[in-house]
Design an enzyme around this catalytic site. Structure first.
Site, mmCIF file in Angstrom:
data_model
loop_
_atom_site.group_PDB
_atom_site.id
_atom_site.type_symbol
_atom_site.label_atom_id
_atom_site.label_comp_id
_atom_site.label_asym_id
_atom_site.label_seq_id
_atom_site.Cartn_x
_atom_site.Cartn_y
_atom_site.Cartn_z
ATOM 1 N N TRP A 160 0.805 -1.225 0.000
ATOM 2 C CA TRP A 160 0.000 0.000 0.000
ATOM 3 C C TRP A 160 0.839 1.278 0.000
ATOM 4 O O TRP A 160 0.319 2.347 -0.269
ATOM 5 C CB TRP A 160 -0.927 0.022 1.231
ATOM 6 N N ASN A 161 2.144 1.200 0.295
ATOM 7 C CA ASN A 161 2.877 2.430 0.597
ATOM 8 C C ASN A 161 3.344 3.213 -0.634
ATOM 9 O O ASN A 161 3.508 4.420 -0.556
ATOM 10 C CB ASN A 161 4.054 2.150 1.531
ATOM 11 N N ARG A 169 6.854 -1.074 -11.232
ATOM 12 C CA ARG A 169 8.117 -1.805 -11.071
ATOM 13 C C ARG A 169 7.945 -3.295 -11.345
ATOM 14 O O ARG A 169 8.915 -3.989 -11.646
ATOM 15 C CB ARG A 169 8.644 -1.572 -9.643
ATOM 16 N N LYS A 184 -2.487 -7.941 -7.944
ATOM 17 C CA LYS A 184 -3.385 -7.717 -6.811
ATOM 18 C C LYS A 184 -2.822 -6.578 -5.969
ATOM 19 O O LYS A 184 -1.886 -6.771 -5.197
ATOM 20 C CB LYS A 184 -3.517 -8.974 -5.952
ATOM 21 N N ALA A 186 -2.804 -3.703 -2.915
ATOM 22 C CA ALA A 186 -3.211 -3.760 -1.516
ATOM 23 C C ALA A 186 -4.645 -3.263 -1.357
ATOM 24 O O ALA A 186 -5.087 -2.336 -2.045
ATOM 25 C CB ALA A 186 -2.267 -2.919 -0.668
ATOM 26 N N SER A 239 5.656 -7.638 3.896
ATOM 27 C CA SER A 239 6.350 -8.037 5.113
ATOM 28 C C SER A 239 7.024 -9.392 4.953
ATOM 29 O O SER A 239 6.588 -10.235 4.159
ATOM 30 C CB SER A 239 5.370 -8.088 6.283
ATOM 31 N N GLU A 260 10.499 -8.851 -2.243
ATOM 32 C CA GLU A 260 11.066 -7.648 -1.650
ATOM 33 C C GLU A 260 10.370 -7.474 -0.312
ATOM 34 O O GLU A 260 9.210 -7.060 -0.242
ATOM 35 C CB GLU A 260 10.836 -6.447 -2.581
ATOM 36 N N LEU A 261 11.095 -7.823 0.763
ATOM 37 C CA LEU A 261 10.471 -7.987 2.078
ATOM 38 C C LEU A 261 10.892 -6.870 3.036
ATOM 39 O O LEU A 261 11.196 -5.772 2.619
ATOM 40 C CB LEU A 261 10.798 -9.383 2.614
ATOM 41 N N ARG A 288 10.784 10.480 4.362
ATOM 42 C CA ARG A 288 10.135 10.293 3.064
ATOM 43 C C ARG A 288 9.001 9.291 3.213
ATOM 44 O O ARG A 288 9.128 8.271 3.879
ATOM 45 C CB ARG A 288 11.170 9.779 2.062
ATOM 46 N N CYS A 294 10.123 0.554 3.064
ATOM 47 C CA CYS A 294 11.040 -0.520 3.455
ATOM 48 C C CYS A 294 12.478 -0.031 3.448
ATOM 49 O O CYS A 294 13.343 -0.592 4.130
ATOM 50 C CB CYS A 294 10.870 -1.717 2.534
ATOM 51 N N GLU A 391 10.844 -3.220 12.340
ATOM 52 C CA GLU A 391 10.723 -2.161 11.338
ATOM 53 C C GLU A 391 9.691 -1.146 11.831
ATOM 54 O O GLU A 391 8.546 -1.507 12.116
ATOM 55 C CB GLU A 391 10.305 -2.762 9.997
ATOM 56 N N SER A 451 17.013 4.633 -4.392
ATOM 57 C CA SER A 451 16.185 3.969 -5.402
ATOM 58 C C SER A 451 16.294 4.653 -6.761
ATOM 59 O O SER A 451 16.242 5.884 -6.859
ATOM 60 C CB SER A 451 14.727 3.956 -4.961
#
Length: 490
Positions: A160-161, A169, A184, A186, A239, A260-261, A288, A294, A391, A451
C-alpha cells in the site's frame, strides 16, 4: 485543491475488476470501501474479488500468454512507451489519487509519479535488449545457443505504501519480457493501480495481458492462484512473515519468485561526516513517505562524539515539520496508513523511553480525525529496545551511539534484515570498507535516497530474493534455454 476536483477524479477510477480486457463486477457482487487516512472517510466503493474471480483472471492471463510472448519486442516496448507518455499527461491526477488513498504529501506523490514512470520508460527500452549468445563449445564438436524466453503467466502482489511505483516496477518488466500478469494491489490503496491499468488500456493493451484483482480476502484469493500449475512466477512486496508463507505456497509449483520484504536499515554517521549533509540525508532517509518505506532508515548509529549535535540538529528540523492532510499547502508529514500503524509507532517509542532513551520531540498520536502520529526523535536508545529489532514504518528517528568502526559495523549488521544501509563519512577508504562490511543489498554512501529505475533494487538475508529495476529486473521474468547443435563444418 477543491473537493470538486477530487470527486471528479475519483469518479474516473474504475470500480470493477479488470479481467480479459473488460471491467466487471465481482462474481459474487461483493464490494469493499477505500478510505482516506487523513479523514477516516470512505472515498470510493470498488469490487471485492472472490476465489472464482481469481481463477478467471489467471485463465485470462494464461490464454493471452502465447500470443503476447510472440509479440515482437519493439511492439511491447512501444506499448510501454505510450503508457509512459500517458502517465506524464496525467501526473497531477495520479499524484492526487495517491495522496487521497495513501496520505503522503502531494509533493512526494508527484515525486512517486516521476519515479514510478521511470520504470515504464526504462523497461520499454530494455524490451528489445534481451539477448542470448552463440559460440563453439570448448571441444569443437558443436555450437552452443543460449536463448532467453518469457517465464510465463505471473502473479504480482503490491503493497500500500507506493501505490504507483510498486505496480509499474512489476508490470513493466513482466510485459517487456513477454509475460502476462495478474496483479493484486493492496486493499488499502487499490485506486492508483486501477487508474494506471486504465491508462495501459488506453495505450492499446491487448485483452488478458494485464488483469487486476482488488480484494479484502488477499490470502484466500491468492493461494489458489499461487498453487495453480499454470502460474510460473510470483512477485511480492510486503512483510517478511507474509513473504515466507507465500514462498511455502510457491514451492509446490517450483515457481520463480521475487520477494522484496522487510527492512531494518542502519544509518551510520561517523565522526568525520559532514553533519549538514548527514542531517539532510537523515530527513530524506527517515521521513520520506512519512517513514512508511522498506528503505526508510530505522536505526541511526552515530559516533558518540557527534551524537548530541546530530540529535540537536535533526530535532530542530523535525520540529519544523507541518502535519496535515497531504493536499494542504506546506504539509510535510501526512497520516499513517491506519490505526494499527499509529499503535505500533507509539508502542515502539514507549518501549524505548521506558528502557532509558531520551524523548527529544514528538512521541504521541494526534487527537481528532485521521491516523496521525507526531514526527519523533529519541536518542541514546538502549540495547534490547524493540525499536532496534522491528521495522518502525512511521516518522520516528531513533539514535544509538557507537565508539569505533567495528562497533558501528556490529550494530548495523545485528539484524536478520539486509535491504539497504546508509553511511556518512568523508574518509574514502572507510566508505569502501563499509561497502564490503555491511550486509545489505543496497547502500547509500553520503546519500539518503538510493532507489533508481536503472539500478537493481533488492536485499540480502530476510529482506528478500531477486531484484527489481536495472538490467537485472527484466531477467527475473525470463528463463534460459541452452541448445547444442552439431559442428556445421564437421
Amino acid at each position: 485543491m477543491t473537493a470538486d476536483r477530487e470527486t471528479a477524479l475519483l469518479a474516473e477510477v474504475p470500480d470493477g475488476l479488470f479481467i480479459g480486457g473488460a471491467w466487471r463486477p465481482a462474481a459474487e457482487g461483493r464490494t469493499l470501501r477505500v478510505f482516506d487516512p487523513a479523514t477516516g472517510e470512505a472515498v470510493k466503493t470498488i469490487a471485492d474479488a472472490s476465489v472464482d474471480d481469481g481463477k478467471a483472471a489467471l485463465d485470462a492471463a494464461v490464454a493471452a500468454f502465447p500470443e503476447w510472448s510472440r509479440t515482437p519486442a519493439r511492439e511491447r516496448a512501444e506499448l510501454l512507451r505510450r503508457t509512459f507518455d500517458l502517465v506524464q499527461e496525467r501526473k497531477e491526477d495520479l499524484a492526487l489519487l495517491m495522496t487521497i488513498e495513501m496520505g503522503k504529501p502531494l509533493a512526494e506523490a508527484r515525486g512517486e509519479v516521476m519515479y514510478g514512470g521511470e520504470f515504464i520508460r526504462w523497461f520499454s527500452e530494455e524490451a528489445s535488449r534481451v539477448q542470448g549468445r552463440y559460440g563453439a563449445n570448448p571441444e569443437g564438436t558443436g555450437r552452443m545457443i543460449v536463448s532467453q524466453h518469457p517465464v510465463g503467466p505471473c502473479y504480482l502482489i503490491t503493497p500500500w505504501n507506493f501505490p504507483l511505483a510498486m505496480a509499474t516496477r512489476k508490470i513493466a518488466p513482466a510485459l517487456a519480457a513477454g509475460c502476462t500478469v495478474v496483479i493484486k494491489p493492496a486493499e488499502l490503496t487499490p485506486l492508483t493501480t486501477l487508474f494506471f491499468v486504465k491508462l495501459l488500456e488506453e495505450a492499446g493493451l491487448p485483452a488478458g495481458v494485464v488483469n487486476v484483482l482488488t480484494t479484502s480476502s488477499s490470502g484466500k484469493v491468492s493461494e489458489p492462484i499461487i498453487r495453480d500449475p499454470r502460474l510460473r512466477k510470483l512477485s511480492f512486496t510486503g512483510s517478511t512473515p507474509v513473504g515466507q508463507r507465500l514462498l511455502e505456497q510457491a514451492a509446490e509449483g517450483v515457481l520463480r519468485t521475487s520477494m522484496e520484504l522487510g527492512g531494518n536499515a542502519p544509518f551510520v554517521v561517523f565522526d568525520d561526516a559532514d553533519l549538514d549533509k548527514a542531517v539532510d540525508g537523515a530527513m530524506a532517509a527517515k521521513f520520506r513517505n512519512i517513514g512508511q518505506a522498506c528503505t526508510a532508515a530505522n536505526r541511526f548509529i552515530v559516533h558518540r562524539s557527534v551524537a548530541d549535535e546530530f540529535a540537536r540538529r535533526v530535532t530542530a528540523r523535525v520540529q519544523g515539520f507541518r502535519i496535515g492532510r497531504g493536499t494542504e499547502e506546506g504539509v510535510t508529514i501526512g497520516p499513517l496508513i491506519d490505526d494499527r500503524a499509529v499503535a505500533k509507532a507509539a508502542a515502539l517509542v514507549d518501549d524505548a523511553v521506558s528502557r532509558g532513551a531520551e524523548l527529544r520531540t514528538g512521541g504521541k498520536a494526534l487527537e481528532g480525525p485521521g491516523t496521525f502520529y507526531e514526527p519523533t526523535v529519541v536518542s541514546d536508545v538502549r540495547p534490547g529496545s524493540d525499536i532496534l529489532r522491528e521495522e518502525i514504518f512511521g516518522p520516528v528517528l531513533a539514535i544509538i551511539p557507537f565508539d569505533d568502526e567495528d562497533d558501528a559495523v556490529r550494530i548495523a549488521n545485528d539484524t536478520e534484515y539486509g535491504l539497504v544501509s546508509y553511511v556518512y563519512t568523508e574518509n574514502l577508504a572507510r566508505g569502501q570498507r563499509m561497502i564490503e562490511r555491511l550486509e545489505t543489498g543496497m547502500m547509500g554512501l553520503n546519500m539518503g535516497v538510493v532507489s533508481n529505475a536503472a539500478a537493481p533494487f533488492g536485499g540480502w538475508k530476510f529482506s528478500g530474493l531477486g531484484r527489481e529495476g536495472g538490467a537485472e529486473g527484466i531477467h527475473e521474468y525470463l528463463q534460459t534455454k541452452y541448445t547444442l547443435t552439431p559442428n556445421p563444418f564437421a
